[in-house]
Design a protein around this motif. Structure first.
Motif, PDB file in Angstrom:
ATOM      1  N   LEU A 238       0.813  -1.222   0.000  1.00 33.10           N
ATOM      2  CA  LEU A 238       0.000   0.000   0.000  1.00 33.10           C
ATOM      3  C   LEU A 238       0.842   1.266   0.000  1.00 33.10           C
ATOM      4  CD1 LEU A 238      -2.826  -0.956   2.541  1.00 33.10           C
ATOM      5  CD2 LEU A 238      -3.029  -0.752   0.053  1.00 33.10           C
ATOM      6  N   GLY A 239       2.148   1.108   0.180  1.00 33.08           N
ATOM      7  CA  GLY A 239       3.047   2.258   0.157  1.00 33.08           C
ATOM      8  C   GLY A 239       3.064   3.077   1.421  1.00 33.08           C
ATOM      9  N   ILE A 240       2.638   2.480   2.552  1.00 29.61           N
ATOM     10  CA  ILE A 240       2.625   3.236   3.805  1.00 29.61           C
ATOM     11  C   ILE A 240       3.714   2.772   4.771  1.00 29.61           C
ATOM     12  CG2 ILE A 240       0.180   3.814   3.653  1.00 29.61           C
ATOM     13  CD1 ILE A 240      -0.406   1.547   5.593  1.00 29.61           C
ATOM     14  N   ARG A 241       4.581   1.879   4.324  1.00 33.11           N
ATOM     15  CA  ARG A 241       5.699   1.487   5.184  1.00 33.11           C
ATOM     16  C   ARG A 241       6.663   2.654   5.324  1.00 33.11           C
ATOM     17  NH1 ARG A 241      10.827  -0.510   4.876  1.00 33.11           N
ATOM     18  NH2 ARG A 241      10.831  -0.402   2.594  1.00 33.11           N
ATOM     19  N   ASN A 242       7.243   2.779   6.490  1.00 34.74           N
ATOM     20  CA  ASN A 242       8.171   3.869   6.805  1.00 34.74           C
ATOM     21  C   ASN A 242       7.491   5.230   6.751  1.00 34.74           C
ATOM     22  OD1 ASN A 242      10.790   4.361   7.741  1.00 34.74           O
ATOM     23  ND2 ASN A 242      11.519   4.992   5.730  1.00 34.74           N
ATOM     24  N   THR A 243       6.203   5.237   7.106  1.00 31.91           N
ATOM     25  CA  THR A 243       5.453   6.484   7.275  1.00 31.91           C
ATOM     26  C   THR A 243       4.664   6.384   8.570  1.00 31.91           C
ATOM     27  OG1 THR A 243       3.442   5.746   6.145  1.00 31.91           O
ATOM     28  CG2 THR A 243       5.184   6.673   4.761  1.00 31.91           C
ATOM     29  N   LEU A 244       4.196   7.517   9.058  1.00 27.96           N
ATOM     30  CA  LEU A 244       3.391   7.498  10.272  1.00 27.96           C
ATOM     31  C   LEU A 244       2.060   6.793  10.039  1.00 27.96           C
ATOM     32  CD1 LEU A 244       3.988  11.051  11.827  1.00 27.96           C
ATOM     33  CD2 LEU A 244       5.061   8.868  12.429  1.00 27.96           C
ATOM     34  N   TRP A 245       1.535   6.871   8.817  1.00 29.27           N
ATOM     35  CA  TRP A 245       0.278   6.182   8.523  1.00 29.27           C
ATOM     36  C   TRP A 245       0.444   4.667   8.640  1.00 29.27           C
ATOM     37  CZ3 TRP A 245      -3.979   8.563   9.058  1.00 29.27           C
ATOM     38  CH2 TRP A 245      -4.108   9.904   8.695  1.00 29.27           C
ATOM     39  N   GLY A 246       1.618   4.176   8.336  1.00 29.85           N
ATOM     40  CA  GLY A 246       1.875   2.750   8.492  1.00 29.85           C
ATOM     41  C   GLY A 246       1.856   2.310   9.939  1.00 29.85           C
ATOM     42  N   VAL A 247       2.168   3.226  10.844  1.00 29.02           N
ATOM     43  CA  VAL A 247       2.099   2.925  12.273  1.00 29.02           C
ATOM     44  C   VAL A 247       0.672   3.103  12.790  1.00 29.02           C
ATOM     45  CG1 VAL A 247       3.011   3.546  14.549  1.00 29.02           C
ATOM     46  CG2 VAL A 247       4.495   3.669  12.544  1.00 29.02           C
TER      47      VAL A 247
ATOM     48  N   ILE B 225       9.067  -2.253  13.591  1.00 30.42           N
ATOM     49  CA  ILE B 225       8.959  -3.012  12.348  1.00 30.42           C
ATOM     50  C   ILE B 225       8.736  -2.099  11.159  1.00 30.42           C
ATOM     51  CG2 ILE B 225       7.532  -4.703  11.101  1.00 30.42           C
ATOM     52  CD1 ILE B 225       6.975  -5.973  13.845  1.00 30.42           C
ATOM     53  N   MET B 226       7.897  -1.084  11.343  1.00 30.52           N
ATOM     54  CA  MET B 226       7.456  -0.264  10.212  1.00 30.52           C
ATOM     55  C   MET B 226       8.402   0.876   9.861  1.00 30.52           C
ATOM     56  SD  MET B 226       4.737  -1.525   8.942  1.00 30.52           S
ATOM     57  CE  MET B 226       4.251  -0.159   7.900  1.00 30.52           C
ATOM     58  N   LEU B 227       9.192   1.338  10.813  1.00 28.90           N
ATOM     59  CA  LEU B 227       9.961   2.568  10.615  1.00 28.90           C
ATOM     60  C   LEU B 227      11.459   2.296  10.577  1.00 28.90           C
ATOM     61  CD1 LEU B 227       8.032   4.901  13.095  1.00 28.90           C
ATOM     62  CD2 LEU B 227       7.689   4.690  10.628  1.00 28.90           C
ATOM     63  N   SER B 228      12.129   2.905   9.610  1.00 31.02           N
ATOM     64  CA  SER B 228      13.591   2.869   9.556  1.00 31.02           C
ATOM     65  C   SER B 228      14.173   4.270   9.425  1.00 31.02           C
ATOM     66  CB  SER B 228      14.068   1.996   8.383  1.00 31.02           C
ATOM     67  OG  SER B 228      13.553   2.481   7.154  1.00 31.02           O
ATOM     68  N   ASN B 229      13.332   5.233   9.086  1.00 26.68           N
ATOM     69  CA  ASN B 229      13.762   6.623   8.967  1.00 26.68           C
ATOM     70  C   ASN B 229      13.589   7.314  10.319  1.00 26.68           C
ATOM     71  OD1 ASN B 229      14.167   9.341   8.355  1.00 26.68           O
ATOM     72  ND2 ASN B 229      13.261   9.136   6.317  1.00 26.68           N
ATOM     73  N   GLU B 230      14.666   7.855  10.844  1.00 26.62           N
ATOM     74  CA  GLU B 230      14.638   8.419  12.203  1.00 26.62           C
ATOM     75  C   GLU B 230      13.693   9.599  12.337  1.00 26.62           C
ATOM     76  OE1 GLU B 230      17.773   9.780  15.735  1.00 26.62           O
ATOM     77  OE2 GLU B 230      18.470   9.465  13.680  1.00 26.62           O
ATOM     78  N   LYS B 231      13.396  10.287  11.246  1.00 29.42           N
ATOM     79  CA  LYS B 231      12.498  11.451  11.352  1.00 29.42           C
ATOM     80  C   LYS B 231      11.067  11.041  11.665  1.00 29.42           C
ATOM     81  CE  LYS B 231      11.188  12.012   6.472  1.00 29.42           C
ATOM     82  NZ  LYS B 231      11.213  12.939   5.327  1.00 29.42           N
ATOM     83  N   PHE B 232      10.769   9.735  11.552  1.00 24.94           N
ATOM     84  CA  PHE B 232       9.439   9.227  11.898  1.00 24.94           C
ATOM     85  C   PHE B 232       9.434   8.451  13.215  1.00 24.94           C
ATOM     86  CE2 PHE B 232       9.118   9.240   7.116  1.00 24.94           C
ATOM     87  CZ  PHE B 232       8.271  10.329   7.042  1.00 24.94           C
ATOM     88  N   TYR B 233      10.553   8.401  13.899  1.00 22.82           N
ATOM     89  CA  TYR B 233      10.636   7.620  15.132  1.00 22.82           C
ATOM     90  C   TYR B 233       9.669   8.159  16.193  1.00 22.82           C
ATOM     91  CZ  TYR B 233      14.753   4.803  13.975  1.00 22.82           C
ATOM     92  OH  TYR B 233      15.628   3.879  13.427  1.00 22.82           O
ATOM     93  N   THR B 234       9.124   7.238  16.970  1.00 22.17           N
ATOM     94  CA  THR B 234       8.301   7.606  18.118  1.00 22.17           C
ATOM     95  C   THR B 234       9.164   7.672  19.378  1.00 22.17           C
ATOM     96  OG1 THR B 234       7.744   5.297  18.549  1.00 22.17           O
ATOM     97  CG2 THR B 234       6.266   6.532  17.097  1.00 22.17           C
ATOM     98  N   VAL B 235       8.560   8.080  20.488  1.00 19.59           N
ATOM     99  CA  VAL B 235       9.304   8.209  21.742  1.00 19.59           C
ATOM    100  C   VAL B 235       9.911   6.871  22.168  1.00 19.59           C
ATOM    101  CG1 VAL B 235       9.074   8.657  24.218  1.00 19.59           C
ATOM    102  CG2 VAL B 235       8.019  10.202  22.573  1.00 19.59           C
ATOM    103  N   GLN B 236       9.146   5.797  22.037  1.00 18.42           N
ATOM    104  CA  GLN B 236       9.644   4.505  22.489  1.00 18.42           C
ATOM    105  C   GLN B 236      10.832   4.036  21.652  1.00 18.42           C
ATOM    106  OE1 GLN B 236       8.466   3.639  25.304  1.00 18.42           O
ATOM    107  NE2 GLN B 236       6.907   5.230  25.191  1.00 18.42           N
ATOM    108  N   LEU B 237      10.813   4.316  20.354  1.00 16.14           N
ATOM    109  CA  LEU B 237      11.978   3.993  19.519  1.00 16.14           C
ATOM    110  C   LEU B 237      13.176   4.846  19.922  1.00 16.14           C
ATOM    111  CD1 LEU B 237      10.556   3.505  15.910  1.00 16.14           C
ATOM    112  CD2 LEU B 237      11.617   1.801  17.378  1.00 16.14           C
ATOM    113  N   GLY B 238      12.901   6.118  20.232  1.00 19.24           N
ATOM    114  CA  GLY B 238      13.983   6.985  20.688  1.00 19.24           C
ATOM    115  C   GLY B 238      14.595   6.503  21.987  1.00 19.24           C
TER     116      GLY B 238
END
Length: 285
Positions: A143-152, A224-237
């Motif tokens: 769907l093209g939403i991987r590595n986006t906030l919509w994918g999360v 799983i969904m995010l690899s770009n740091e600009k989309f990281y959430t607090v828990q990933l940080g």
């Protein structure tokens, strides 16, 4: 009469003793529940050499308040908090709307296979996230939403527990109210917004608190969904504060303590209706 007064006095003493025991039990339980937060705060403001001291110090010898600023400066936590706020807010709105609408349909409408479909939805509670992780990841990628906030945000929005609670709570609303609305010419959407929603405020509080806690604290799916740091959430940080060889527990605990504040704020806002909703909602079946 003397015997009656004596029994009344004995009953009062038993009642007072029972209340005292209950109070002591609740006090001890509250201390146990709050101790992790206290230890998180103490560790956040301790000097480094006191963190691993034995026996552990329950009160720091020196308060180092700069640990909070240091922790937040080690990573772009401003971006992480913004992303988590967006994910949590949109996820909560979408999830609560889906749960209420689906719960309304299962509670008040008659259609073929209703009970079968409801049992199918409930059966998903027994399926671990790890089982559906790969299929959902593949679908999100296509769907093209991987590595986006919509994918999360989107994949976990439709969940069975909230639908179950909504269905059970809405089932207790008298059908006569809905029929009166239909007789007056109200549409189904008007009935939902003007009759159902005002009567399920405790349920909404329960759904909001559960969803906010779940989505704000979620690490597995964003990982799983995010690899770009600009989309990281607090828990990933927070997970990135762990070094390969060494963990700075001052920074970890300081940042973790700050990350708890939004969830705690939401709970304090909705706590009254949350308690009422848990007591009267779908737990009773």
């Amino acid at each position: 009469q003397m015997n009656d007064s004596g029994r009344m006095g004995m009953d009062k003493r038993k009642y007072f003793l029972l209340k005292t025991l209950i109070f002591l039990f609740m006090f001890v339980a509250a201390l146990i529940a709050l101790f992790p937060f206290y230890w998180m705060f103490v560790t956040a403001v301790k000097p480094v050499d006191e963190i691993f001291a034995f026996p552990p110090k329950l009160w720091p010898g020196e308060f180092i308040w700069s640990n909070f600023a240091t922790a937040l400066s080690r990573a772009p936590f401003g971006i992480y908090f913004r992303n988590s706020f967006i994910v949590t807010t949109l996820s909560t709105l979408i999830t609560v709307c889906i749960n209420l609408l689906a719960g309304f349909a299962f509670a008040k409408y008659k259609f073929k296979g209703k009970e079968f479909f409801f049992m199918i939805v409930l059966s998903t509670l027994m399926i671990p996230l790890q089982v559906t992780m790969i299929p959902v990841f593949v679908i999100a990628s296509k769907l093209g939403i991987r590595n986006t906030l919509w994918g999360v945000i989107i994949p976990p929005c439709a969940e069975a527990l909230g639908l179950f609670l909504s269905r059970q709570f809405i089932s207790d609303i008298p059908d006569g109210l809905l029929e009166a609305g239909r007789i007056d010419g109200a549409s189904e959407f008007t009935i939902f917004t003007k009759i159902i929603l005002p009567n399920v405020k405790p349920l909404i509080s329960v759904l909001v608190i559960f969803t906010v806690m779940w989505r704000w604290n979620d690490l597995q799916w964003p990982l799983i969904m995010l690899s770009n740091e600009k989309f990281y959430t607090v828990q990933l940080g927070l997970s990135n504060l762990n070094g390969a060889q060494y963990v700075n527990w001052n920074d970890m605990m300081a940042a973790s303590l700050i990350s708890v504040i939004p969830v705690l704020t939401v709970f304090l806002i909705f706590q009254k209706q949350f308690v009422q909703g848990v007591a009267s909602s779908g737990i009773k079946g």
